[in-house]
Design a protein around this motif. Sequence first.
Motif, PDB file in Angstrom:
ATOM      1  N   ASP A 101       0.817  -1.216   0.000  1.00 44.45           N
ATOM      2  CA  ASP A 101       0.000   0.000   0.000  1.00 44.45           C
ATOM      3  C   ASP A 101       0.849   1.265   0.000  1.00 44.45           C
ATOM      4  O   ASP A 101       0.308   2.365  -0.159  1.00 44.45           O
ATOM      5  CB  ASP A 101      -0.910   0.028   1.236  1.00 44.45           C
ATOM      6  N   CYS A 102       2.139   1.126   0.210  1.00 44.02           N
ATOM      7  CA  CYS A 102       2.993   2.313   0.322  1.00 44.02           C
ATOM      8  C   CYS A 102       4.394   1.995  -0.179  1.00 44.02           C
ATOM      9  O   CYS A 102       4.953   0.938   0.141  1.00 44.02           O
ATOM     10  CB  CYS A 102       3.056   2.783   1.780  1.00 44.02           C
ATOM     11  N   TYR A 139       2.644   7.898  -6.222  1.00 46.73           N
ATOM     12  CA  TYR A 139       1.232   7.807  -5.859  1.00 46.73           C
ATOM     13  C   TYR A 139       0.361   7.668  -7.110  1.00 46.73           C
ATOM     14  O   TYR A 139      -0.594   6.892  -7.145  1.00 46.73           O
ATOM     15  CB  TYR A 139       0.828   9.051  -5.071  1.00 46.73           C
ATOM     16  N   PHE A 282      -6.743   3.437   3.570  1.00 41.23           N
ATOM     17  CA  PHE A 282      -6.296   3.368   2.174  1.00 41.23           C
ATOM     18  C   PHE A 282      -6.072   1.928   1.737  1.00 41.23           C
ATOM     19  O   PHE A 282      -5.682   1.065   2.534  1.00 41.23           O
ATOM     20  CB  PHE A 282      -4.992   4.146   2.012  1.00 41.23           C
ATOM     21  N   LEU A 307       0.337   4.978  -1.836  1.00 40.21           N
ATOM     22  CA  LEU A 307       0.895   5.927  -0.879  1.00 40.21           C
ATOM     23  C   LEU A 307       2.406   5.992  -1.046  1.00 40.21           C
ATOM     24  O   LEU A 307       3.060   4.991  -1.342  1.00 40.21           O
ATOM     25  CB  LEU A 307       0.558   5.512   0.548  1.00 40.21           C
ATOM     26  N   SER A 308       2.979   7.164  -0.830  1.00 38.36           N
ATOM     27  CA  SER A 308       4.427   7.295  -0.988  1.00 38.36           C
ATOM     28  C   SER A 308       4.936   8.523  -0.245  1.00 38.36           C
ATOM     29  O   SER A 308       4.279   9.569  -0.226  1.00 38.36           O
ATOM     30  CB  SER A 308       4.799   7.408  -2.471  1.00 38.36           C
ATOM     31  N   THR A 309       6.104   8.372   0.382  1.00 45.41           N
ATOM     32  CA  THR A 309       6.815   9.498   0.996  1.00 45.41           C
ATOM     33  C   THR A 309       8.307   9.317   0.760  1.00 45.41           C
ATOM     34  O   THR A 309       8.764   8.251   0.359  1.00 45.41           O
ATOM     35  CB  THR A 309       6.580   9.579   2.523  1.00 45.41           C
ATOM     36  N   ALA A 473       1.082   9.102   6.037  1.00 46.98           N
ATOM     37  CA  ALA A 473       0.898   9.083   4.581  1.00 46.98           C
ATOM     38  C   ALA A 473      -0.568   9.206   4.215  1.00 46.98           C
ATOM     39  O   ALA A 473      -0.940   9.957   3.303  1.00 46.98           O
ATOM     40  CB  ALA A 473       1.493   7.813   3.997  1.00 46.98           C
ATOM     41  N   GLU A 474      -1.428   8.486   4.913  1.00 43.11           N
ATOM     42  CA  GLU A 474      -2.858   8.555   4.617  1.00 43.11           C
ATOM     43  C   GLU A 474      -3.411   9.950   4.894  1.00 43.11           C
ATOM     44  O   GLU A 474      -4.233  10.464   4.123  1.00 43.11           O
ATOM     45  CB  GLU A 474      -3.609   7.525   5.455  1.00 43.11           C
ATOM     46  N   TYR A 477      -2.462  12.316   1.919  1.00 45.46           N
ATOM     47  CA  TYR A 477      -3.124  12.104   0.633  1.00 45.46           C
ATOM     48  C   TYR A 477      -4.633  12.226   0.729  1.00 45.46           C
ATOM     49  O   TYR A 477      -5.290  12.489  -0.285  1.00 45.46           O
ATOM     50  CB  TYR A 477      -2.718  10.753   0.041  1.00 45.46           C
ATOM     51  N   PRO A 492       6.034   7.249   6.738  1.00 41.59           N
ATOM     52  CA  PRO A 492       4.633   7.092   6.309  1.00 41.59           C
ATOM     53  C   PRO A 492       3.778   6.342   7.309  1.00 41.59           C
ATOM     54  O   PRO A 492       2.549   6.480   7.311  1.00 41.59           O
ATOM     55  CB  PRO A 492       4.767   6.293   5.004  1.00 41.59           C
TER      56      PRO A 492
END
Length: 815
Positions: A101-102, A139, A282, A307-309, A473-474, A477, A492
């Motif tokens: 998910d990330c 993302y 998410f 999701l991404s950081t 992260a959630e 976004y 994240p």
Amino acid sequence: MRHRRHSYRSGLLLAALLIATPAARAGLSPESVALVVNGDSWASLTVANEFAALRHIPARNVILLHGLTAPDYTDVNRFRTEILGPVLHELDVRGLRPQIDCITYSIDIPSAVDVSADMAGRSFGQTTTPVASTNSLTYLHEWVMKKDADYLRLDINRYSRRTLPLVDGAPLSAPEREAYQAAMKMYDQKQYAPAAEAIATLARTPRNDGGVYYNLACCQALAGKADEAMKSLTEAAERGWRNSGQTESDADLVSLRERPEFKALIAKMKATRVRVQDTMGFSAAAAWTEKGDIADSGRDAGPHYMLSTMLGVNTGRANSVDEVLTCLKRTSIADGTFPRGTIYIERNGDIRSATRAWAFADLVDQLKQAGVNCVLEDGVLPTNRVDVAGAIVGIAEFDWNASKSKVIAGAICEHLTSCGGMMGERDGQTPCTEFIRAGAAGSSGAVTEPYALQEKFPSPFMHLHYVKGSTLAEAFYQSLEGPYQLLIIGDPMCSPWRARGTLSIEGAQNKDEVKGAITLKPRCQNAAAFALFVDGLRVDEAGGGTTPSFTLDTGMHADGEHTISVVATLNDAPKTRIRRDVLLSFANHGQSVTIAKKPASKVAWGQMITMELACESAASIEVLHFGHAVAKQNGAQATIEIDSSALGMGRVELRPEGVMSDGTRVQGPTIKIEITDPVTRHPGSTPAGAQKGLKLVAGGRAPVTVLDTFGVDWIAKAGVKEGEEFELSGVFEASRADLYQLQLRSNSAATIEIDGQPALTGGEWNWRYAPVPLASGRHELTLRGKAGRDPRIDLRIGAAGTSHPSEQRFTHAVR
């Protein structure tokens, strides 16, 4: 109108229960996070080592990249071929894509991407600037990999929680979006009447985006059609336009300001309570509908996101490796602490603050209803506060130290400004990395001029989602409608307000030796679902019924040590995840790896790690770091030596494995080693030079002063020719003891020395990285080499961000 939206909506138990409260995760678990690392960089590996240890990221979830063109900036084609494409490919090959998910990036990976190649042949308005962030392109990976520049749209994120009530209406189709962008371009060229006509044509069909009507009103007002503009503005408010402050101060609407109906509309907008869609967990596997829900009709029912950081940035106006590590350590202890702090909202007359002022008052009320203190105050920064649990700031420049405020663990602090995410060493305004330095768990900023568009920045309601249990992260976004330019830095997984829960598993005890099929029974109150993982790979799922159980056939896996984890997803809005793992030894074939001689538990970077291993009948023995072989020796017994400089620093986990002649493997026990800073620490006693810049001697000619090495052709401009030997030297000041980084890319054979000691070599136009521990004081840098054809050298050094040597930091002796 340049400051407003140009958008379009288009044991575990056998006897006793193991309680898992400390390992709970809101929305993300270690198995759902992929960690991307620059495998050529000691600094990137060091940050990855710590994050993986803190967050229990499985080795199979770590992806090493090599041969990146640059550590700070790239173009979209290279981004696809060097970074995003290989990462997605590895997730597919490893069978991880369904559970991820990330995707989070370690340091020394580009944070900004030039996307102009994807914009070619299409019409875009002035505010669609051609630089995007790495995390946001990740993302929006579905569009990016297809070279579909719709990822630039400011309504592209269906996971974003929009203001209520949602408005019925048709999104703009692809041809209509092109027409809308063409109208925005006419606006930029001050062709207001044709721009208004073009948008009015689109608005004849009711739209679900108030921004279309707002921009129409701006064009009509500028074209002298005040009555029509007032009608369009009223329609915009009815269709979700909430920004009263922006509307009231917009220069495009000056002709309407004295009209009674305009004043009445502003008063009505201010009196309308702002609410957003409910916080939602998410899922990258989910397809998302136009209304922000998960589609129930299959994978192709809508777009997918990821999701991404960035865990940190280390080039330019960035943070030191130590600052990034400190940030990650602080965030890891914040989870589930429900911090007793205050979220501060700073209000001032600056457009950077006014852009988000529409939400301030209602956010304060809703946070207080959620039990979190929030203060709306006039100012730039919270001053003399010791309880900053979050900060919403809107200003170009700030000095956090001067505020004398303290950030508590887990806080998101960010500011809306043009250059907050621009990390170039010569960019302006205060970068978001200053918040990380101050102790924030996460921050953000635009990687290029964003024109103060709300859609490009987090809505203030980000803090509400965070408080309701979302991960960092959630939360980001859920508050971003058009994320393509926003750089997000931070852990994240951080979730200070995540729900508490307990998870127990019956069926095996930690360090048990097992064979054949085993049954594991997870127990967790209010669980909606469970998932079973072996060494980080999801192998089974179950609903949250009264007696769920998993049957695991251990004979399907290699003999040896395995981590078995169960993740429970709670039946709450953020889909809080709680995790418990157990270490088991599978013994179906009588095979094992033994450690005859353990390596030292602590070594300095650059020293050799030595161990003796054995695996009966093995054709070879390997040692893995992050799932990649860093050493191999043929035979059933091996004396292994590993250069610690290939592993980064900090807490390193190595896995020995025996490889049989048929390719099957036997997993040995994890070996944990701490790799410390290099032994040599330079004292900082070099005398200062009298001349600003660096001294260059080449080809036997008299020395010349080099004032700047910013461009890679500085050496050629200084007159150095192919085949000539050269020496560049200069003295710089280290303001405090720290671990400095050297970065070098050179097509000429070159060696860097610090205080007379070799530190790094280059010469193949590949990036090389090296750590240099420096005491506070003055140090001498020397670059020696022999110029190649068309000599080019990119040299950077620094602690809190690397930069090119220049007269700003370096001096040399006149002789």
